[in-house]
Enzyme design. Sequence first.
Site, PDB file in Angstrom:
ATOM      1  N   PHE A   9       2.228  26.712  19.189  1.00  0.00           N
ATOM      2  CA  PHE A   9       1.498  28.209  18.764  1.00  0.00           C
ATOM      3  C   PHE A   9       2.723  29.023  18.711  1.00  0.00           C
ATOM      4  CE2 PHE A   9       2.274  28.563  23.508  1.00  0.00           C
ATOM      5  CZ  PHE A   9       2.465  29.966  23.555  1.00  0.00           C
ATOM      6  N   LYS A  38      -1.076  19.923  10.839  1.00  0.00           N
ATOM      7  CA  LYS A  38      -1.865  20.229  11.989  1.00  0.00           C
ATOM      8  C   LYS A  38      -1.132  21.359  12.736  1.00  0.00           C
ATOM      9  CE  LYS A  38      -3.117  19.910  15.839  1.00  0.00           C
ATOM     10  NZ  LYS A  38      -3.220  21.098  16.653  1.00  0.00           N
ATOM     11  N   GLU A  62      -4.057  25.283  17.180  1.00  0.00           N
ATOM     12  CA  GLU A  62      -5.284  25.331  16.996  1.00  0.00           C
ATOM     13  C   GLU A  62      -5.263  27.065  17.329  1.00  0.00           C
ATOM     14  OE1 GLU A  62      -4.237  23.430  19.068  1.00  0.00           O
ATOM     15  OE2 GLU A  62      -5.216  23.309  20.899  1.00  0.00           O
ATOM     16  N   SER A 107       5.252  21.163  23.803  1.00  0.00           N
ATOM     17  CA  SER A 107       5.786  20.929  25.102  1.00  0.00           C
ATOM     18  C   SER A 107       6.348  19.516  25.475  1.00  0.00           C
ATOM     19  CB  SER A 107       4.667  21.007  26.019  1.00  0.00           C
ATOM     20  OG  SER A 107       3.434  20.447  25.775  1.00  0.00           O
ATOM     21  N   CYS A 120      11.005  28.720  22.172  1.00  0.00           N
ATOM     22  CA  CYS A 120      11.628  27.718  22.914  1.00  0.00           C
ATOM     23  C   CYS A 120      13.294  27.786  23.062  1.00  0.00           C
ATOM     24  CB  CYS A 120      11.560  26.358  21.894  1.00  0.00           C
ATOM     25  SG  CYS A 120      12.164  26.585  20.351  1.00  0.00           S
ATOM     26  N   GLU A 167       9.195  25.149  32.902  1.00  0.00           N
ATOM     27  CA  GLU A 167       9.316  26.249  31.959  1.00  0.00           C
ATOM     28  C   GLU A 167       8.011  26.977  32.054  1.00  0.00           C
ATOM     29  OE1 GLU A 167       8.097  24.459  27.978  1.00  0.00           O
ATOM     30  OE2 GLU A 167       9.729  25.782  27.024  1.00  0.00           O
TER      31      GLU A 167
HETATM   32  P1  NAD Z   1       1.627  21.888  23.077  1.00  0.00           P
HETATM   33  O1  NAD Z   1       2.233  20.991  23.479  1.00  0.00           O
HETATM   34  O2  NAD Z   1       0.547  22.424  24.138  1.00  0.00           O
HETATM   35  O3  NAD Z   1       1.027  22.025  21.778  1.00  0.00           O
HETATM   36  C1  NAD Z   1       1.750  21.569  20.549  1.00  0.00           C
HETATM   37  C2  NAD Z   1       0.672  20.764  19.711  1.00  0.00           C
HETATM   38  O4  NAD Z   1       0.227  19.859  20.105  1.00  0.00           O
HETATM   39  C3  NAD Z   1      -0.572  21.462  19.126  1.00  0.00           C
HETATM   40  O5  NAD Z   1      -0.742  21.488  17.760  1.00  0.00           O
HETATM   41  C4  NAD Z   1      -1.717  20.989  19.964  1.00  0.00           C
HETATM   42  O6  NAD Z   1      -2.818  20.980  19.464  1.00  0.00           O
HETATM   43  C5  NAD Z   1      -1.261  19.714  20.084  1.00  0.00           C
HETATM   44  N1  NAD Z   1      -1.755  19.233  21.548  1.00  0.00           N
HETATM   45  C6  NAD Z   1      -1.789  19.620  22.690  1.00  0.00           C
HETATM   46  N2  NAD Z   1      -2.335  18.943  23.869  1.00  0.00           N
HETATM   47  C7  NAD Z   1      -2.345  17.766  23.287  1.00  0.00           C
HETATM   48  C8  NAD Z   1      -2.706  16.460  23.745  1.00  0.00           C
HETATM   49  N3  NAD Z   1      -3.185  16.440  24.984  1.00  0.00           N
HETATM   50  N4  NAD Z   1      -2.681  15.506  22.956  1.00  0.00           N
HETATM   51  C9  NAD Z   1      -2.205  15.431  21.739  1.00  0.00           C
HETATM   52  N5  NAD Z   1      -1.932  16.852  21.069  1.00  0.00           N
HETATM   53  C10 NAD Z   1      -2.093  17.839  21.952  1.00  0.00           C
HETATM   54  O7  NAD Z   1       2.530  23.260  23.128  1.00  0.00           O
HETATM   55  P2  NAD Z   1       2.169  24.871  22.802  1.00  0.00           P
HETATM   56  O8  NAD Z   1       1.936  25.307  24.111  1.00  0.00           O
HETATM   57  O9  NAD Z   1       1.563  24.882  21.591  1.00  0.00           O
HETATM   58  O10 NAD Z   1       3.838  25.429  22.401  1.00  0.00           O
HETATM   59  C11 NAD Z   1       4.736  25.610  23.581  1.00  0.00           C
HETATM   60  C12 NAD Z   1       5.572  24.493  23.632  1.00  0.00           C
HETATM   61  O11 NAD Z   1       6.336  24.247  22.757  1.00  0.00           O
HETATM   62  C13 NAD Z   1       6.734  25.060  24.772  1.00  0.00           C
HETATM   63  O12 NAD Z   1       6.726  24.124  25.450  1.00  0.00           O
HETATM   64  C14 NAD Z   1       7.871  25.244  23.999  1.00  0.00           C
HETATM   65  O13 NAD Z   1       8.962  25.059  24.670  1.00  0.00           O
HETATM   66  C15 NAD Z   1       7.664  24.413  22.996  1.00  0.00           C
HETATM   67  N6  NAD Z   1       8.678  24.457  21.756  1.00  0.00           N
HETATM   68  C16 NAD Z   1       9.455  23.583  21.421  1.00  0.00           C
HETATM   69  C17 NAD Z   1      10.460  23.974  20.233  1.00  0.00           C
HETATM   70  C18 NAD Z   1      11.524  22.974  20.089  1.00  0.00           C
HETATM   71  O14 NAD Z   1      12.190  23.186  19.098  1.00  0.00           O
HETATM   72  N7  NAD Z   1      12.066  22.354  20.962  1.00  0.00           N
HETATM   73  C19 NAD Z   1       9.941  24.912  19.559  1.00  0.00           C
HETATM   74  C20 NAD Z   1       8.935  25.898  19.539  1.00  0.00           C
HETATM   75  C21 NAD Z   1       8.161  25.531  20.909  1.00  0.00           C
END
Ligand code: NAD
Length: 506
Positions: A159, A183, A186, A236, A291, A392
């Site tokens: 997000f 994708k 959401e 994450s 991140c 985090e």
């Molecule tokens: P998230 O892991 O909750 O979601 C990321 C994506 O995965 C979304 O599209 C979501 O719909 C999907 N998703 C969520 N739960 C899922 C599941 N159980 N099974 C399959 N798909 C699922 O992350 P977020 O809260 O949207 O974003 C924040 C996180 O992203 C933080 O941990 C941040 O550090 C990380 N991030 C990392 C980088 C990097 O470059 N390393 C960059 C940006 C964000």
Amino acid sequence: MNQATDPKLLTPTVPYWINGQRTDATSARSGEVTNPATGAVIRRVAFANAKDIDTAVAAAKAAFPAWRATPPLRRARVMQKFLALMQANLDELARLASQEHGKTVADAVGSVTRGIEVIEFACGIPHLQKGEHSENVGTDVDCHTLRQPLGVCVGITPFNFPAMVPLWMFPVAIATGNTFILKPSEKVPSCSMRMAELFKEAGLPDGVFNVVHGDKEAVDALITHKDVKAVSFVGSTPIAQYIYETCAKTGKRVQALGGAKNHAVVLPDADLDFAADALVGAGYGSAGERCMAISVVVAVGGVGDALIAKVKEKALKIQVGPGDKPGVEMGPLVSRAHQAKVKAYIDAGEKAGATLVMDGRKTVVPGYEGGFYVGTTLFDGVKPGMSIYDEEIFGPVLSVVRVDALEDAIKLVNDCPFANGTAVFTASGGAARKFETEIEVGMVGVNVPIPVPMAFFSFGGWKSSIFGDYSVHGMDGVRFYTRPKVVTTRWTTTETGPRLNMPTLG
Ligand code: NAD
């Protein structure tokens, strides 16, 4: 104003983008999209089921043969038009990102700009995708390499950067001749839809770029689909690991970038005003939801008291409020649930014995009482073992850890399982060099707090901040989205008779 931003024309439920057009879901499930500044639900978004995913994959698969056969220079010309359209619509994209994410419009302009730079990189694809040729690797035998696209590629994004993180992926994937299904999170679906419209306007053939929405059900259908060849994920760490393992089981190419806990090490010889400005920007910018945000300050030697005083003085001046209000420097968090989670971490830090220097839990923005705000928060005396250090938080919470020497700081950073970014603040070239050499982190800043590599370098951490062998964009992106093929050629047929031994030059 257009369909994506004009409230009168808002689609009540954000649909998908499949085969060059807005496409309604067959799935009955959908989710709410909120404006974090007010807490109001502003639209809904369709949640794809396996049937919807099949439709998107079929469109991308059908578009692949013609797109792959399109000369790289023609693909690059489409990218150039897309680049111009993205630049012309930068402000609108930034406002959409701010509206659904909560970050300030000025910050969103910066992040969309960093994403657009990946399109600029991808415009060079005729050069970047070139192979190599060696004449006479054996007598009358030549050898050359090709870099060929994979087929249908998928991007699953978080997000916190509604435009930039998708742009880390799809311009490079598409420029190299693949077709793509995005994708997005959401929570922030609208930027991706607008980018799809602009890409079509640029001349991209239908089916080459598709957008679907949803949660785990949509993701699982994508990452287990037999016709999907490669998956790029950013989010994450637990989900990154799950994506990596699931894709590995079915032989898909995968890069999965995870979470972070970035340390900034401040040495006693650093310019403390400069360092404090950098820490405040990197700790509290985008409400800490980056991140590459700095979440731990490692104060070396006796630097802690003076540094904390300066950070506090600067952080207290930060204007908190809705991201589209002039003068506001820090917006809300993305959701009510995330606001509650960040506040719970602050409770836990206090309970664990850390000193709460600034407490953002009670922050209320007049007129925006329903918004998901947490004010700037600063802890001193933080130690490994406390949840505010180990986990985090992804909010505007800075933790100061005090250590005696540079060696202790390096050990602390290297013991952390996350290894996305880190920075050192110092006036000593020798200390900086030691840090750069010994630190086990993927992206390092020397007097630079958020060392996000430019598009022509690659972005990626180490350890539990990435699963997979390739980072995103830059040459790693080109390598990830292409398969090398090595061709050995002989056109003379003077030699006769079978040769059963391994051929050598002799
Ligand atoms: P998230 O892991 O909750 O979601 C990321 C994506 O995965 C979304 O599209 C979501 O719909 C999907 N998703 C969520 N739960 C899922 C599941 N159980 N099974 C399959 N798909 C699922 O992350 P977020 O809260 O949207 O974003 C924040 C996180 O992203 C933080 O941990 C941040 O550090 C990380 N991030 C990392 C980088 C990097 O470059 N390393 C960059 C940006 C964000």
